[in-house]
Scaffold this motif. Structure first.
Motif, PDB file in Angstrom:
ATOM      1  N   PHE A   1       0.852  -1.179   0.000  1.00  0.00           N
ATOM      2  CA  PHE A   1       0.000   0.000   0.000  1.00  0.00           C
ATOM      3  C   PHE A   1       0.893   1.236   0.000  1.00  0.00           C
ATOM      4  CE2 PHE A   1      -2.686  -3.182   2.141  1.00  0.00           C
ATOM      5  CZ  PHE A   1      -3.798  -3.126   1.324  1.00  0.00           C
ATOM      6  N   PHE A   2       0.552   2.209  -0.866  1.00  0.00           N
ATOM      7  CA  PHE A   2       1.339   3.435  -0.979  1.00  0.00           C
ATOM      8  C   PHE A   2       0.446   4.660  -0.814  1.00  0.00           C
ATOM      9  CE2 PHE A   2       3.696   0.356  -3.557  1.00  0.00           C
ATOM     10  CZ  PHE A   2       4.961   0.474  -2.997  1.00  0.00           C
ATOM     11  N   ASP A   3       0.975   5.673  -0.180  1.00  0.00           N
ATOM     12  CA  ASP A   3       0.363   7.000  -0.088  1.00  0.00           C
ATOM     13  C   ASP A   3      -1.092   6.990   0.381  1.00  0.00           C
ATOM     14  OD1 ASP A   3       2.768   8.045  -1.111  1.00  0.00           O
ATOM     15  OD2 ASP A   3       2.072   7.704  -3.166  1.00  0.00           O
ATOM     16  N   PRO A   4      -1.392   6.410   1.539  1.00  0.00           N
ATOM     17  CA  PRO A   4      -2.781   6.440   2.000  1.00  0.00           C
ATOM     18  C   PRO A   4      -3.227   7.863   2.327  1.00  0.00           C
ATOM     19  CG  PRO A   4      -1.350   5.548   3.711  1.00  0.00           C
ATOM     20  CD  PRO A   4      -0.503   5.742   2.478  1.00  0.00           C
ATOM     21  N   ASP A   5      -4.406   8.210   1.846  1.00  0.00           N
ATOM     22  CA  ASP A   5      -5.040   9.488   2.177  1.00  0.00           C
ATOM     23  C   ASP A   5      -6.136   9.152   3.183  1.00  0.00           C
ATOM     24  OD1 ASP A   5      -6.094  12.036   2.281  1.00  0.00           O
ATOM     25  OD2 ASP A   5      -7.200  11.821   0.397  1.00  0.00           O
ATOM     26  N   ILE A   6      -5.857   9.350   4.459  1.00  0.00           N
ATOM     27  CA  ILE A   6      -6.752   8.935   5.540  1.00  0.00           C
ATOM     28  C   ILE A   6      -7.570  10.136   5.995  1.00  0.00           C
ATOM     29  CG2 ILE A   6      -6.886   7.910   7.834  1.00  0.00           C
ATOM     30  CD1 ILE A   6      -4.026   6.763   7.272  1.00  0.00           C
ATOM     31  N   GLN A   7      -8.881   9.955   6.035  1.00  0.00           N
ATOM     32  CA  GLN A   7      -9.806  10.988   6.509  1.00  0.00           C
ATOM     33  C   GLN A   7     -10.670  10.380   7.615  1.00  0.00           C
ATOM     34  OE1 GLN A   7      -9.773  14.156   5.110  1.00  0.00           O
ATOM     35  NE2 GLN A   7      -8.043  13.408   3.909  1.00  0.00           N
ATOM     36  N   PHE A   8     -10.800  11.074   8.728  1.00  0.00           N
ATOM     37  CA  PHE A   8     -11.619  10.587   9.829  1.00  0.00           C
ATOM     38  C   PHE A   8     -12.891  11.416   9.930  1.00  0.00           C
ATOM     39  CE2 PHE A   8      -7.273   9.440  10.984  1.00  0.00           C
ATOM     40  CZ  PHE A   8      -7.425   8.073  11.128  1.00  0.00           C
ATOM     41  N   SER A   9     -14.040  10.732   9.989  1.00  0.00           N
ATOM     42  CA  SER A   9     -15.318  11.410  10.177  1.00  0.00           C
ATOM     43  C   SER A   9     -15.490  11.779  11.641  1.00  0.00           C
ATOM     44  CB  SER A   9     -16.472  10.507   9.744  1.00  0.00           C
ATOM     45  OG  SER A   9     -16.287  10.089   8.421  1.00  0.00           O
ATOM     46  N   ASP A  10     -15.083  10.872  12.508  1.00  0.00           N
ATOM     47  CA  ASP A  10     -15.126  11.070  13.953  1.00  0.00           C
ATOM     48  C   ASP A  10     -14.156  10.071  14.573  1.00  0.00           C
ATOM     49  OD1 ASP A  10     -16.532   8.554  14.068  1.00  0.00           O
ATOM     50  OD2 ASP A  10     -18.411   9.614  13.736  1.00  0.00           O
ATOM     51  N   ASP A  11     -14.284   9.816  15.858  1.00  0.00           N
ATOM     52  CA  ASP A  11     -13.348   8.911  16.537  1.00  0.00           C
ATOM     53  C   ASP A  11     -13.528   7.453  16.159  1.00  0.00           C
ATOM     54  OD1 ASP A  11     -12.202  11.019  17.850  1.00  0.00           O
ATOM     55  OD2 ASP A  11     -13.291  10.701  19.731  1.00  0.00           O
ATOM     56  N   SER A  12     -14.639   7.128  15.499  1.00  0.00           N
ATOM     57  CA  SER A  12     -14.907   5.713  15.234  1.00  0.00           C
ATOM     58  C   SER A  12     -15.171   5.387  13.773  1.00  0.00           C
ATOM     59  CB  SER A  12     -16.101   5.244  16.080  1.00  0.00           C
ATOM     60  OG  SER A  12     -17.255   5.979  15.734  1.00  0.00           O
ATOM     61  N   SER A  13     -14.953   6.335  12.871  1.00  0.00           N
ATOM     62  CA  SER A  13     -15.154   6.024  11.450  1.00  0.00           C
ATOM     63  C   SER A  13     -14.270   6.915  10.589  1.00  0.00           C
ATOM     64  CB  SER A  13     -16.625   6.186  11.049  1.00  0.00           C
ATOM     65  OG  SER A  13     -17.027   7.529  11.196  1.00  0.00           O
ATOM     66  N   GLY A  14     -13.963   6.384   9.423  1.00  0.00           N
ATOM     67  CA  GLY A  14     -13.134   7.133   8.497  1.00  0.00           C
ATOM     68  C   GLY A  14     -13.039   6.425   7.167  1.00  0.00           C
ATOM     69  N   THR A  15     -12.268   6.998   6.280  1.00  0.00           N
ATOM     70  CA  THR A  15     -12.038   6.406   4.964  1.00  0.00           C
ATOM     71  C   THR A  15     -10.566   6.584   4.619  1.00  0.00           C
ATOM     72  OG1 THR A  15     -12.525   8.472   3.812  1.00  0.00           O
ATOM     73  CG2 THR A  15     -14.361   6.927   4.108  1.00  0.00           C
ATOM     74  N   THR A  16     -10.119   5.768   3.699  1.00  0.00           N
ATOM     75  CA  THR A  16      -8.792   5.975   3.140  1.00  0.00           C
ATOM     76  C   THR A  16      -8.813   5.567   1.683  1.00  0.00           C
ATOM     77  OG1 THR A  16      -6.416   5.604   3.371  1.00  0.00           O
ATOM     78  CG2 THR A  16      -7.832   3.733   3.835  1.00  0.00           C
ATOM     79  N   ARG A  17      -8.132   6.354   0.886  1.00  0.00           N
ATOM     80  CA  ARG A  17      -7.881   6.005  -0.516  1.00  0.00           C
ATOM     81  C   ARG A  17      -6.397   5.749  -0.603  1.00  0.00           C
ATOM     82  NH1 ARG A  17     -11.410   9.592  -4.525  1.00  0.00           N
ATOM     83  NH2 ARG A  17      -9.718   8.933  -5.876  1.00  0.00           N
ATOM     84  N   VAL A  18      -6.042   4.645  -1.208  1.00  0.00           N
ATOM     85  CA  VAL A  18      -4.654   4.229  -1.212  1.00  0.00           C
ATOM     86  C   VAL A  18      -4.331   3.546  -2.537  1.00  0.00           C
ATOM     87  CG1 VAL A  18      -5.190   2.035  -0.076  1.00  0.00           C
ATOM     88  CG2 VAL A  18      -2.917   2.987   0.153  1.00  0.00           C
ATOM     89  N   THR A  19      -3.102   3.702  -2.987  1.00  0.00           N
ATOM     90  CA  THR A  19      -2.643   2.963  -4.160  1.00  0.00           C
ATOM     91  C   THR A  19      -2.149   1.602  -3.688  1.00  0.00           C
ATOM     92  OG1 THR A  19      -2.008   5.002  -5.271  1.00  0.00           O
ATOM     93  CG2 THR A  19      -1.033   2.949  -6.101  1.00  0.00           C
ATOM     94  N   VAL A  20      -2.663   0.558  -4.323  1.00  0.00           N
ATOM     95  CA  VAL A  20      -2.272  -0.809  -3.989  1.00  0.00           C
ATOM     96  C   VAL A  20      -1.489  -1.369  -5.169  1.00  0.00           C
ATOM     97  CG1 VAL A  20      -3.077  -3.111  -3.393  1.00  0.00           C
ATOM     98  CG2 VAL A  20      -4.372  -1.111  -2.631  1.00  0.00           C
ATOM     99  N   GLN A  21      -0.288  -1.831  -4.899  1.00  0.00           N
ATOM    100  CA  GLN A  21       0.500  -2.502  -5.931  1.00  0.00           C
ATOM    101  C   GLN A  21       0.485  -3.985  -5.623  1.00  0.00           C
ATOM    102  OE1 GLN A  21       4.409  -0.985  -7.077  1.00  0.00           O
ATOM    103  NE2 GLN A  21       5.142  -3.100  -7.090  1.00  0.00           N
TER     104      GLN A  21
END
Length: 167
Positions: free
Chosen positions: A105-125
């Motif tokens: 996994f490279f360069d994860p862009d991690i975003q948290f909605s709150d303390d218990s949820s979030g998203t990440t977009r990541v390049t997978v090789q």
């Protein structure tokens, strides 16, 4: 001794700053997501077809990283995988049938909605071995929905994004 008082104060301040920095690093939720991605990559990666205890142990460890109702959509008109057991069964089949696979996994862009949820977009090789024994690498952008349960981050869904999706 009065000259040593400023030194003691400076040492005390430096120790306090180090403790606060360590606490921030230790409690940073991004650290947990990075560990999750690293564990998943390790579980999916293997150097030869495996159907032994080593494979079973690796695949069983994946349970802790997936929610019970996880969904995985790999696109390309494939039916999405639904539920932890279906995903684990697919990973076990993949480890047993593929000659080699390395996942990074490279360069994860991690975003948290709150303390218990979030998203990440990541390049997978994903690197596999071709029919002639050569290594073949492919890269995809994947979006993960994350939830925090029992003090750890888990994957609630994963979806390969279309090739024209940019980070």
């Amino acid at each position: 001794m009065p000259a040593s008082t400023p030194v003691r104060v400076a040492i005390a301040i430096a120790a306090l700053v180090a403790m606060l920095g360590g606490y921030w690093w230790w409690s940073n939720p991004g650290r947990g997501v990075h560990r999750l991605l690293s564990d998943v990559a390790s579980t999916l990666s293997h150097d030869e077809p495996e159907a032994d205890l080593r494979s079973i142990t690796a695949v069983a460890a994946l349970q802790a990283h997936l929610t019970p109702d996880v969904s995985v959509d790999i696109g390309r008109s494939s039916t999405p995988l639904r539920g932890r057991q279906e995903v684990i069964a697919m990973v076990a089949r993949l480890r047993a049938s593929s000659s080699m696979m390395r996942v990074q996994f490279f360069d994860p862009d991690i975003q948290f909605s709150d303390d218990s949820s979030g998203t990440t977009r990541v390049t997978v090789q994903v690197t596999t071995r071709g029919a002639g024994g050569e290594e073949v690498a492919a890269a995809h952008v994947v979006s993960f929905a994350l939830v925090r349960a029992d003090g750890r981050w888990q994957i609630a869904s994963a979806r390969i994004l279309p090739e024209d999706a940019s980070l």
